[in-house]
Each structure stands twice: as C-alpha cells, then as structure tokens.
Design a protein around this motif. Structure first.
Motif, mmCIF file in Angstrom:
data_model
loop_
_atom_site.group_PDB
_atom_site.id
_atom_site.type_symbol
_atom_site.label_atom_id
_atom_site.label_comp_id
_atom_site.label_asym_id
_atom_site.label_seq_id
_atom_site.Cartn_x
_atom_site.Cartn_y
_atom_site.Cartn_z
ATOM 1 N N ASP B 7 -17.569 45.244 -28.777
ATOM 2 C CA ASP B 7 -18.990 44.912 -28.598
ATOM 3 C C ASP B 7 -19.451 43.961 -29.692
ATOM 4 O O ASP B 7 -20.190 42.996 -29.447
ATOM 5 N N LYS B 8 -19.036 44.263 -30.919
ATOM 6 C CA LYS B 8 -19.421 43.420 -32.056
ATOM 7 C C LYS B 8 -18.900 41.991 -31.864
ATOM 8 O O LYS B 8 -19.588 41.011 -32.139
ATOM 9 N N ILE B 9 -17.678 41.892 -31.360
ATOM 10 C CA ILE B 9 -17.086 40.554 -31.114
ATOM 11 C C ILE B 9 -17.933 39.799 -30.091
ATOM 12 O O ILE B 9 -18.239 38.627 -30.268
ATOM 13 N N ASP B 10 -18.332 40.485 -29.027
ATOM 14 C CA ASP B 10 -19.189 39.828 -28.024
ATOM 15 C C ASP B 10 -20.511 39.389 -28.642
ATOM 16 O O ASP B 10 -21.004 38.287 -28.374
ATOM 17 N N VAL B 129 -10.976 40.382 -37.997
ATOM 18 C CA VAL B 129 -11.134 41.149 -39.232
ATOM 19 C C VAL B 129 -12.625 41.316 -39.551
ATOM 20 O O VAL B 129 -13.090 42.407 -39.930
ATOM 21 N N HIS B 130 -13.365 40.240 -39.379
ATOM 22 C CA HIS B 130 -14.809 40.263 -39.648
ATOM 23 C C HIS B 130 -15.509 41.311 -38.786
ATOM 24 O O HIS B 130 -16.275 42.159 -39.277
ATOM 25 N N ALA B 131 -15.230 41.291 -37.496
ATOM 26 C CA ALA B 131 -15.890 42.214 -36.575
ATOM 27 C C ALA B 131 -15.481 43.660 -36.856
ATOM 28 O O ALA B 131 -16.312 44.583 -36.869
ATOM 29 N N ASP B 432 -10.783 32.690 -23.543
ATOM 30 C CA ASP B 432 -9.502 33.088 -24.142
ATOM 31 C C ASP B 432 -9.665 33.330 -25.646
ATOM 32 O O ASP B 432 -8.987 34.190 -26.221
ATOM 33 N N PHE B 433 -10.537 32.536 -26.249
ATOM 34 C CA PHE B 433 -10.775 32.695 -27.685
ATOM 35 C C PHE B 433 -11.393 34.071 -27.963
ATOM 36 O O PHE B 433 -10.917 34.822 -28.831
ATOM 37 N N LYS B 438 -10.412 39.923 -29.604
ATOM 38 C CA LYS B 438 -10.298 41.356 -29.270
ATOM 39 C C LYS B 438 -8.850 41.823 -29.346
ATOM 40 O O LYS B 438 -8.554 42.929 -29.815
ATOM 41 N N MET B 439 -7.932 40.979 -28.911
ATOM 42 C CA MET B 439 -6.513 41.337 -28.956
ATOM 43 C C MET B 439 -6.058 41.540 -30.399
ATOM 44 O O MET B 439 -5.329 42.503 -30.698
#
Lengths: 450, 450
Positions: B7-10, B129-131, B432-433, B438-439
């Motif tokens: 969620d944070k990444i989004d 790492v940040h997320a 994809d990025f 997430k991957m």
C-alpha cells in the motif's frame, strides 16, 4: 612570343595565386551538396575575367560551367579543357594540419581540399589564357567544360555531351589532372581507368539490439564480411565470374611506355610508411599493376558502434562502399550485373547493391597530334622529358566526353607525388602551379602553330 | 505487514517515479566519461535518503557507490543488491523518439538511456527499502554495491571484491537486471554469460590515399574482412581452435528448466521485423542457443568513408569491435590468447588485438535458498509463475562478486521484452516499475522470514 607570355605569367604570379586561393576557399563538396552554386558562379566569373563567354548549362544534377573563346584565325584548331569544380569530402578533419578550406600557404605549398584535384589545374588553365591574351592573340579557339560532379562519378556528363555536341567538338582536349612523379618528371596521361562504385547494404532486425541476442538473431555485419570475403581472395584476385574477361593485355607499344615510366619505389614507400608494395611487387610488375590492373577496393565499412571504448550491440544494418577501377575494355554495367549474380549465387540475394557511379575506361589513340605537342612543350617548359602514363590509375568521364566523340584527350597538371588527392593535407607546390601555367600556355601556342 | 508495504508503495508511486526520472536524466556514460561523478553523488544521496550509510569507494576507474543498512535482528540474514549507475552510449541519437536523457513518459512507459539497464532496477530497490522502512523494521541486513563500470566490462570490480571482502559478504545477492518475457512472465536468471570484448585494428599506409593506389598499396579494410571471415563460418560456428573445448553441456536439471522457459517466437520476430531466427532455429534449439550458446559478435565495423554518396578512398586503417559471450566454463583470457594464436597462424600477425573486457561466466548453485524465496514471492506479487533462465544471455561480474565469494546470486527486474537495452528508445513500463518495487520488498520480507 611565348617567352613574353612566360614573363607575363611570372609578373602576374601573385594574382594567379589569389585566384587559386579564392577557388580553394570556396567549399564545393558535390557528395554533400555544399557550396555548389557559389562555386559554379565563381568559375563563371573567372572564365569571363579571362575573356571567355561563360554559361551554366543545367543538367539533372549540378550544372556544367561552359566557356568559349572563339578568337583563333579562320581554320584555327579548337582546344578544349575539361576540369571539374567539385571536390571530395574533406574528412577526416582532425588529420589536417590546417583547415581544408583555408588554402593556407606553408613552405611554398598551398594546402586545401581541391588544391591538386582539381582547382589548381582549373586556375592554371584560366591563368594561362589570361597571360597569353595580355601578350597577343590566341592561336586556337578554346572551350572550357567545367563540370560539378566528377567526384561523384559524373552521372550527367554523358547526357551533357549528347545534348550539346557543339560544345564538346574539338581537335583535342586537355584533361583535368596531372602530377609530377617522385623523380619530379611531369607525367602525361593518355587514358583513364573506368569505375563501378557501389554500396552494399545488409539489413538485420529493425533496430540495434543488445548483443546478447546474437545467439538467435542474424548479424548483418557478419553477413557483410562473409559476402565481401567472397569477392576478392587474399591473393588480390577478384573472384567475380567474368571480371577479367574483357581486360585487354597491353600492346608492344604500351609495354615500351611502361618500361620508360619512372616510379621511385623507395621514396614512395617511405612517404607512405610502408615496407613493401602490395604482394611484394617491384619494378615492371608494380608498374603494370598500377597502369593496367583493374581493382576492387573497400572504400568504407560501417556497422554498429565505432566510438571510443565498448558497446555490446548487435547492429541493425551494415554497409560497405566498394570501387572497382576498370581497364579497357571492361564495362561498368557488366561488372555491376556480374556482382549481383555473384552475390545471388552465394546466398546473398538479400544484400542491396546501390550503384553510385558507372564509368567506362578510355584510351587516347597514340597517333593523336595533341600528344606530340604536349610532349614537346613539356621538354621546353620543364627542361626534361615527360613520362607517359598510358592509363592513369585515376578515373573520369573521358569516354563519353572524348573517346566516344573522337576527340583525343591528354592529361597533365600541377600536382606532385605527395599531393594527397582525396586525402588530408591535399596540396600543390606554388612553383609547380606557376610552371603549370606556363605549360598550358605553351600547349596553346604549340597546338595553334602546328 | 507486506500488504501494508505494498500500500505504501502505491501511495509513494509518484515519489519513486521522480527518483527514477532524476537518475535517468543524469547522463552517466562510462565509455565516454560523461557525468560519472555527478551520478555517483546522486546515488549516494538516494542511498542516504532510504537510510543507508553510503560511501564512494575509489577504484582504479570510477568509484563503487557502497551502501549498508545494518538493522536486521541479531542473526538476521544479509541480502546484497548489485547494480550499476553507468549506462551505454546513447547513439544513434537520430533513432530516438525523445532525447535519451529526457526521461519522457509516454503511454505509460518511461523512455531513457538506462531506464531498463540499470537505473530502473536501482530505483526500484531503493524505493522498496524506503517503503518497507516506512511501515516497519527490515528483517534483513542490506548491502548495496553500485558500480560505475558495468557497461565497460567491470574492469575494477574483481579488485574491489578482493580489497573489501566485508562489503561483498552476504547470504544472497539480488543481481542487477531482469525483464518480463514476451508472455509477460517475470524472468528470474541464475547465471550470466562471460565476455571477451576486443577491438581488432589493421593499419596500412600512414594516410588515407586516393583509391587509384589500391592496385599497389595494401588495403587494411580487405585484410580486416579476410581476417574476420576466418573467425566464424557462415554456419555460425566459431573457428578459433579450442573455442568450444570448455563448454559444459546443460545438465538434466538445466534441460528441464529450458523446457519450462517461455519464449514467444512469433511476437519477437514481429517486433524485430524478422522472418526467422538465426539458422532457422525454433523451439528448444532456439532456447538452447540463447541460454547455453557462446557467441562471437561483430559489434562495430569502421573503415574509410561512410558518409553520404561516394569517396574513392583507400583507408589508412580499419577496425572491428568484437564481443565473445562465453558460457561455463569458458575462460575469457584463454579465448583472447586463442584469438591471437588464430590470427598469427593465418598470416594476420600484424592485426592489433586490444582487449577491453574479460569476464568469466557464472552460475548460481540451484540449491540456494534465495532462489526459492524469489520464485515464491514472484508468484505472490505477479500472481503467476516466474520463468527461470539458467544462464542469462547478458553478462556481468557475477563471477568475482558472487560465485568466487560463495554468494548465491539471483537476478530479476523491471524491464520487459521490448525494453531495448543498449538500443534507441530504451524504456520500461511504469506499472512494471511499481510491481518491481513490490517484488523487491517481498523478497526482503521473504528472505528475512525464512
């Protein structure tokens, strides 16, 4: 009278050098369409400055600058001059010691793209007419044919000759080029090799790719290399079927000329930084190859990345520029067709062949009166015998302009053995330029008197 | 917890895209020494922005930017990331639809030199790492090895590894690259091919000459063509003695992986504008060549004139850039020596061979725990199986950094089948990025939990 003309030439040396610099400072790269109109205008202006009626005759490409000076007595001979106002591209720029269009004078030499090929000769011929007319009346009628496409294979000069038979009719033609040999003897050429200049192009994927794909995607650079390697063996023999079929062996008279031809092997090798000539040739073998041998030359190779360091790229395309120099009676159209058949037969049917220049070889009849005049006047001006080059290794449209019209052509000029035609630091010696003006004046004089 | 990280990444997607653009807008062409210091500084700054201690470790060439984040619980595993901040040269510039360092976004893709190779992956790893840290504590210790010379063959990375064993020690390493295959499946690579990149140079006369001299002066372009034609036959087999001697045939387990590997032949052919693959290969043959076949590729050819139109020049020099991609257990130093012997034995002793990059192939042990983690997390993030690439057709310094250190390496990333690495219009899809971030987060999570 001729001595007075020579004096006039010495007096006007500075003026004629200025004309030469003006011509050389005007870029005129036909292959890249740079400065062509400006140069044609300059040539027309100089023709008018020496008293000729000048016109720019349109062609399908760059115009022919044509000049005429009809002042000979009734029944006087007509002498034509063939020159060209275009030059070769000047790259590689970084190899020049002074900018190629600066026409800088250093150590008695003028350095410029076109100095030797062909603006030095054009300027010398204009200067000779100028000086002659300051002293007296011309003994011949003159025609100047100055084309703008010699360096791209004269694609429109045959059509010019066909459309303007009155402009090419003459009793003799002084051809565009000429050099001293390494011994300092004037070389007089009585023919030119022909030319078939083509580009081969191989196409692969529609984009350059990461070279990791080389395991599964065809590389056009490899196909180009393989195809080229079938064209000529490491023994230098061209492997295209029928390539040598029409090559005429030299006659006894031509062989005699070959034996008189001077060629300073040691000095040439030293100038070029080479240990030996191709195939270890020396002496008569060497001269025979130079004069009577057809060639197949890779003039350019291009594919992928050629910058500094590395790039792991699978090229999308690869190309080679090839010139075939042809000797009598090879036919450039036949060579082109044989090349196509050769590639097709070896699985290279996909390789595109683009012809750029197709020129017949040409030879002047050894009995032509202009030859005798030129050799006699060379003795007078240079104080020694000229050497005769039966077939210049260079090329040009002598066939459509002269041989096909029945006009004998003889070539001499102001270059020397280190003039670097088509290469960086092209140059002529200013003394050769002045001597060359006198030689042209002497030929005008002698051809008119005979 | 991982769902919260996703969620944070989004939520941060815009920020991470900005990082990516910032990296891509900074040219960093190692081969031409452009922008290298600036890019190293930017990478160090971004490492610090995600909480790592960053330093620029000097090498004999461009520095390695090294980052460390020691926040795992006692006994936690250490995961390393290997990336590079340098990119390939961007030419041919005219083939790009937007400037290569503009990082323009069009139709959901970001276009830039380096977008896929390798700045997209570097940005994704930093972002993960940040997320992760915004949500909670990292379950592993992290190391970042970001070198600046991957595209020029990593000439100093072996010395870096030898000098800093503490910096390369890890329980696993996520390698720099990765793509989706044409079916949209994530590819996971477990090895890399090696590399022997050389330049061949042939020298003739000390200056370019008028091609009329070709009858008597050797042409280096012909010698280059003849020499190249001896290196590989038209059947694509490399003819250098001993070249295949050390090639290991794939094991049964590796063959099984090959059969599972997806490769959309029709789509790839259509994308590349090709009718067939090299040698008409299809199916398993095709995949075997791609994965296990060593190659010999002409990456560049250069001689004489390659501009528009014609130039009748005899080149002074001719050169070719060649890359050999090697498979286990070929040795790049042995290949270089064999190439030299090959040329010498065929009369090409005068051809200069300059090595630019000599890299060993490398393979990860199939039993390594990191492999299981990556495959499981790929299923979770992408909702389908990843494909396993036993040996990537690409190359890199996996041998000195990982295999020689006993560190298992697994490679995956944010590229797709049309990413055009090393070519014009290099790009990645923004989706994809984000998925790739997430991957990486999932692998950190999974490797820490196992």
């Amino acid at each position: 009278m001729l001595e007075a003309v020579f004096d006039k030439i010495d007096q006007n040396a500075q003026l004629y050098t200025t004309w030469l610099q003006e011509l050389c400072r005007q870029p005129s790269v036909a292959a890249q369409n740079r400065g062509m109109a400006e140069t044609a205008a300059l040539v027309a202006r100089l023709l008018e400055a020496v008293g000729a009626r000048a016109e720019r005759v349109p062609t399908a490409g760059f115009p022919v600058v044509y000049g005429e000076l009809q002042q000979g007595a009734p029944g006087a001979r007509t002498l034509a001059f063939y020159n060209h106002y275009d030059v070769q591209p000047e790259d590689p720029l970084e190899a020049w010691d002074s900018p190629p269009f600066a026409a800088e004078i250093r150590g008695g030499h003028l350095y410029a793209r076109g100095a030797a090929d062909n603006k030095g000769n054009l300027a010398a011929r204009l200067a000779a007419v100028h000086a002659y007319r300051q002293v007296g009346a011309l003994p011949v009628n003159l025609k100047f044919i100055v084309e703008g496409e010699e360096e791209i294979g004269s694609p429109n000069i045959a059509a010019f000759a066909a459309a303007h038979p009155d402009k090419v009719r003459a009793d003799g033609c002084v051809w565009e080029f000429g050099y001293k040999n390494p011994d300092g003897q004037l070389q007089v050429s009585l023919g030119v090799k022909g030319m078939c200049y083509v580009e081969l192009r191989v196409r692969g994927a529609n984009t350059d790719l990461h070279s990791a794909n080389a395991a599964v995607v065809e590389n056009p650079a490899w196909r180009l290399v393989w195809a080229l390697a079938t064209l000529k063996g490491t023994d230098e023999r061209v492997l295209i079927e029928g390539f040598y079929d029409r090559v005429l062996p030299p006659s006894a008279e031509e062989v005699a000329l070959l034996d008189e031809m001077a060629y300073n092997e040691a000095e040439t090798l030293e100038q070029l930084g080479l240990g030996s000539f191709l195939g270890g040739r020396t002496g008569r073998d060497l001269k025979e190859a130079l004069v009577f041998g057809p060639t197949c030359t890779i003039c350019g190779l291009s594919a992928g990345y050629s910058g500094p360091g590395t790039k792991t790229v699978l090229p999308a395309t690869a190309s080679a520029k090839l010139d075939f120099r042809l000797v009598p009676d090879q036919d450039p159209h036949e060579v082109l067709a044989a090349l196509r058949r050769h590639l097709d037969a070896r699985g290279f049917g996909d390789i595109e062949v683009t012809p750029y220049s197709l020129e017949h070889p040409a030879k002047t009849d050894l009995g032509a009166p202009l030859i005798e005049t030129v050799l006699a006047q060379a003795r007078r001006v240079y104080g020694r015998e000229a050497t005769v080059n039966r077939l210049s290794p260079g090329t040009g449209p002598m066939y459509p302009l002269c041989q096909a019209q029945g006009v004998p052509a003889v070539s001499f000029g102001v270059g020397h053995a280190g003039s670097n035609n088509h290469a960086p630091n092209e140059n002529i010696a200013l003394q050769d330029f002045i001597d060359g003006i006198k030689m042209v004046a002497a030929v005008i004089h002698g051809f008119g008197a005979a």
